[in-house]
Design an enzyme around this catalytic site. Sequence first.
Site, PDB file in Angstrom:
ATOM      1  N   HIS A 164     -45.150  29.451 -42.393  1.00  0.00           N
ATOM      2  CA  HIS A 164     -45.367  30.142 -41.126  1.00  0.00           C
ATOM      3  C   HIS A 164     -46.437  29.427 -40.336  1.00  0.00           C
ATOM      4  CE1 HIS A 164     -45.898  33.334 -38.203  1.00  0.00           C
ATOM      5  NE2 HIS A 164     -44.687  33.703 -38.571  1.00  0.00           N
ATOM      6  N   ASP A 189     -38.071  36.162 -43.478  1.00  0.00           N
ATOM      7  CA  ASP A 189     -36.647  35.832 -43.604  1.00  0.00           C
ATOM      8  C   ASP A 189     -36.187  35.646 -45.043  1.00  0.00           C
ATOM      9  OD1 ASP A 189     -35.867  35.792 -40.861  1.00  0.00           O
ATOM     10  OD2 ASP A 189     -37.054  33.980 -40.606  1.00  0.00           O
TER      11      ASP A 189
HETATM   12  N1  CMC Z   1     -40.497  24.134 -46.981  1.00  0.00           N
HETATM   13  C1  CMC Z   1     -41.138  23.018 -47.358  1.00  0.00           C
HETATM   14  N2  CMC Z   1     -42.204  22.525 -46.719  1.00  0.00           N
HETATM   15  C2  CMC Z   1     -42.642  23.218 -45.651  1.00  0.00           C
HETATM   16  C3  CMC Z   1     -42.039  24.384 -45.208  1.00  0.00           C
HETATM   17  C4  CMC Z   1     -40.913  24.844 -45.916  1.00  0.00           C
HETATM   18  N3  CMC Z   1     -40.275  25.941 -45.556  1.00  0.00           N
HETATM   19  N4  CMC Z   1     -42.698  24.840 -44.135  1.00  0.00           N
HETATM   20  C5  CMC Z   1     -43.679  23.988 -43.893  1.00  0.00           C
HETATM   21  N5  CMC Z   1     -43.661  23.003 -44.814  1.00  0.00           N
HETATM   22  C6  CMC Z   1     -44.566  21.881 -44.892  1.00  0.00           C
HETATM   23  C7  CMC Z   1     -44.165  20.783 -43.924  1.00  0.00           C
HETATM   24  O1  CMC Z   1     -43.255  19.890 -44.498  1.00  0.00           O
HETATM   25  C8  CMC Z   1     -45.489  20.168 -43.608  1.00  0.00           C
HETATM   26  O2  CMC Z   1     -45.854  19.323 -44.674  1.00  0.00           O
HETATM   27  P1  CMC Z   1     -46.547  17.897 -44.407  1.00  0.00           P
HETATM   28  O3  CMC Z   1     -47.799  18.215 -43.671  1.00  0.00           O
HETATM   29  O4  CMC Z   1     -46.740  17.366 -45.765  1.00  0.00           O
HETATM   30  O5  CMC Z   1     -45.553  17.140 -43.578  1.00  0.00           O
HETATM   31  C9  CMC Z   1     -46.461  21.342 -43.613  1.00  0.00           C
HETATM   32  O6  CMC Z   1     -45.857  22.319 -44.471  1.00  0.00           O
HETATM   33  C10 CMC Z   1     -46.681  21.949 -42.234  1.00  0.00           C
HETATM   34  O7  CMC Z   1     -45.399  22.194 -41.639  1.00  0.00           O
HETATM   35  P2  CMC Z   1     -45.153  22.297 -40.077  1.00  0.00           P
HETATM   36  O8  CMC Z   1     -43.710  22.058 -39.801  1.00  0.00           O
HETATM   37  O9  CMC Z   1     -46.137  21.454 -39.331  1.00  0.00           O
HETATM   38  O10 CMC Z   1     -45.511  23.798 -39.831  1.00  0.00           O
HETATM   39  P3  CMC Z   1     -45.130  24.613 -38.544  1.00  0.00           P
HETATM   40  O11 CMC Z   1     -46.209  25.582 -38.336  1.00  0.00           O
HETATM   41  O12 CMC Z   1     -44.796  23.701 -37.428  1.00  0.00           O
HETATM   42  O13 CMC Z   1     -43.760  25.315 -38.983  1.00  0.00           O
HETATM   43  C11 CMC Z   1     -42.165  26.820 -39.730  1.00  0.00           C
HETATM   44  C12 CMC Z   1     -43.611  26.648 -39.268  1.00  0.00           C
HETATM   45  C13 CMC Z   1     -41.911  28.301 -39.914  1.00  0.00           C
HETATM   46  C14 CMC Z   1     -41.226  26.278 -38.661  1.00  0.00           C
HETATM   47  C15 CMC Z   1     -41.961  26.056 -41.046  1.00  0.00           C
HETATM   48  O14 CMC Z   1     -42.779  26.611 -42.037  1.00  0.00           O
HETATM   49  C16 CMC Z   1     -40.507  26.022 -41.477  1.00  0.00           C
HETATM   50  O15 CMC Z   1     -39.752  25.151 -41.048  1.00  0.00           O
HETATM   51  N6  CMC Z   1     -40.067  26.992 -42.342  1.00  0.00           N
HETATM   52  C17 CMC Z   1     -38.686  27.112 -42.721  1.00  0.00           C
HETATM   53  C18 CMC Z   1     -37.911  27.865 -41.669  1.00  0.00           C
HETATM   54  C19 CMC Z   1     -38.244  29.333 -41.664  1.00  0.00           C
HETATM   55  O16 CMC Z   1     -38.289  29.973 -42.697  1.00  0.00           O
HETATM   56  N7  CMC Z   1     -38.447  29.885 -40.464  1.00  0.00           N
HETATM   57  C20 CMC Z   1     -38.771  31.307 -40.290  1.00  0.00           C
HETATM   58  C21 CMC Z   1     -40.168  31.487 -39.773  1.00  0.00           C
HETATM   59  S1  CMC Z   1     -40.843  33.125 -39.932  1.00  0.00           S
HETATM   60  C22 CMC Z   1     -39.850  34.247 -39.139  1.00  0.00           C
HETATM   61  C23 CMC Z   1     -39.261  33.833 -37.859  1.00  0.00           C
HETATM   62  O17 CMC Z   1     -39.950  33.412 -36.936  1.00  0.00           O
HETATM   63  O18 CMC Z   1     -38.056  33.941 -37.740  1.00  0.00           O
END
Ligand code: CMC
Length: 371
Positions: free
Chosen positions: A257, A308
């Site tokens: 998140h 989710d």
């Molecule tokens: N699985 C594996 N690694 C992850 C995940 C994940 N689900 N989420 C974040 N990371 C890692 C990412 O690879 C990165 O690692 P590194 O710094 O080594 O490259 C680090 O954590 C930071 O990730 P980010 O993409 O910069 O984080 P963000 O704040 O931009 O993304 C997010 C937030 C929700 C998009 C992301 O956690 C994600 O893609 N999650 C999976 C999709 C998901 O479940 N979305 C639902 C969000 S909550 C409810 C909603 O809004 O619907």
Amino acid sequence: MTATKGLEGIVATQSAISSIIDDTLTYVGYDIDDLADNASFEEVVYLLWHQRLPKADELAELKQQLADNMSVPQPVLDHFKNYPISEVHPMAALRTAISLLGLYDENAEDMSDEANYEKAIKLQAKVATIVTAFSRIRKGLEPVAPKKEFGYAANFLYMLTGEVPEEVAIEAFDKALVLHADHELNASTFTARVCVATLSDMYSGITAAIGALKGPLHGGANEQVMKMLMEIGDEENVESYIKEKLANRERIMGFGHRVYRKGDPRAKHLRKMSKKLTALRGEEKWYNMSEKIEAIVTGEKNIPPNVDFYSASVYHSLDIDHDLFTPIFAVSRISGWAAHILEQYANNRLIRPRAEYTGPNMQKYVPINER
Ligand code: CMC
């Protein structure tokens, strides 16, 4: 000017609707744990729209208004029968249907407070009918009319299946709606506010928000979680599947998140519901697999599950088609979007940030035959 990628940490508006502070989510100052345990979805809708809990007569009035406004103009339902491709995603259908619905509201462009509140009621009421009717029409079934005496959650399940839902299903679905209703300035809510801050109408704002929710990094994640669970298939495959994904630096849907650090407070409620419902259905494997995935992802990456993750096995246990999971998120979140749209209108200023320019400079126009 230096851009902040993904607007991380940028405070883009003031809002009195919901807040995330130190990993605690509140709606109008009420802790989500308190609301999940005690409030009905309709009470939460009232809370978000009025910034206070309703008295008994106010709640009864809102329930009545929602029940009275559930019918949808026939052409909006008929258009589901005329899609050019057979496998239209329900989120695309919903996005289109909400836009189309606006054409049948003669007050769509009326920007008075009364007309906008009325639109919020209509949208909240009709979205349940639209999602359930689409689901039935694509299966060759007739839509089911809502029952006026049913609450919102019961009516949704009734219109989906045509059968009076069990109490345990109503309770679970109602709680899921409460948990998804609002979430501060998430991507779709921000989209809605940006749209209506141009003084565009509420149908446009909600249509835009649905487009933003559809993506797998936002609301679309719940469908992807179930897809992953189906792909894994069995508990014994969990470890190799997840470890391989993590080794390949792939994202595990339903984890992570932007704002929460220790964890999403909504996830524990859905985990509890998933455990109960999968056991009731004799399909504990979905919960067991999910628990195992959580242990690996938190153990290896220290990334906790979000709303989710366990909602996937909850909705699956309620016999809901997997591609309806995200539309159901929208059914609940319309309450929050509408609250934010009303708040934006009440104290509006155009939302127009800047971009850090990274393209070439000082270019000179070259005539087309010289390029
Ligand atoms: N699985 C594996 N690694 C992850 C995940 C994940 N689900 N989420 C974040 N990371 C890692 C990412 O690879 C990165 O690692 P590194 O710094 O080594 O490259 C680090 O954590 C930071 O990730 P980010 O993409 O910069 O984080 P963000 O704040 O931009 O993304 C997010 C937030 C929700 C998009 C992301 O956690 C994600 O893609 N999650 C999976 C999709 C998901 O479940 N979305 C639902 C969000 S909550 C409810 C909603 O809004 O619907």
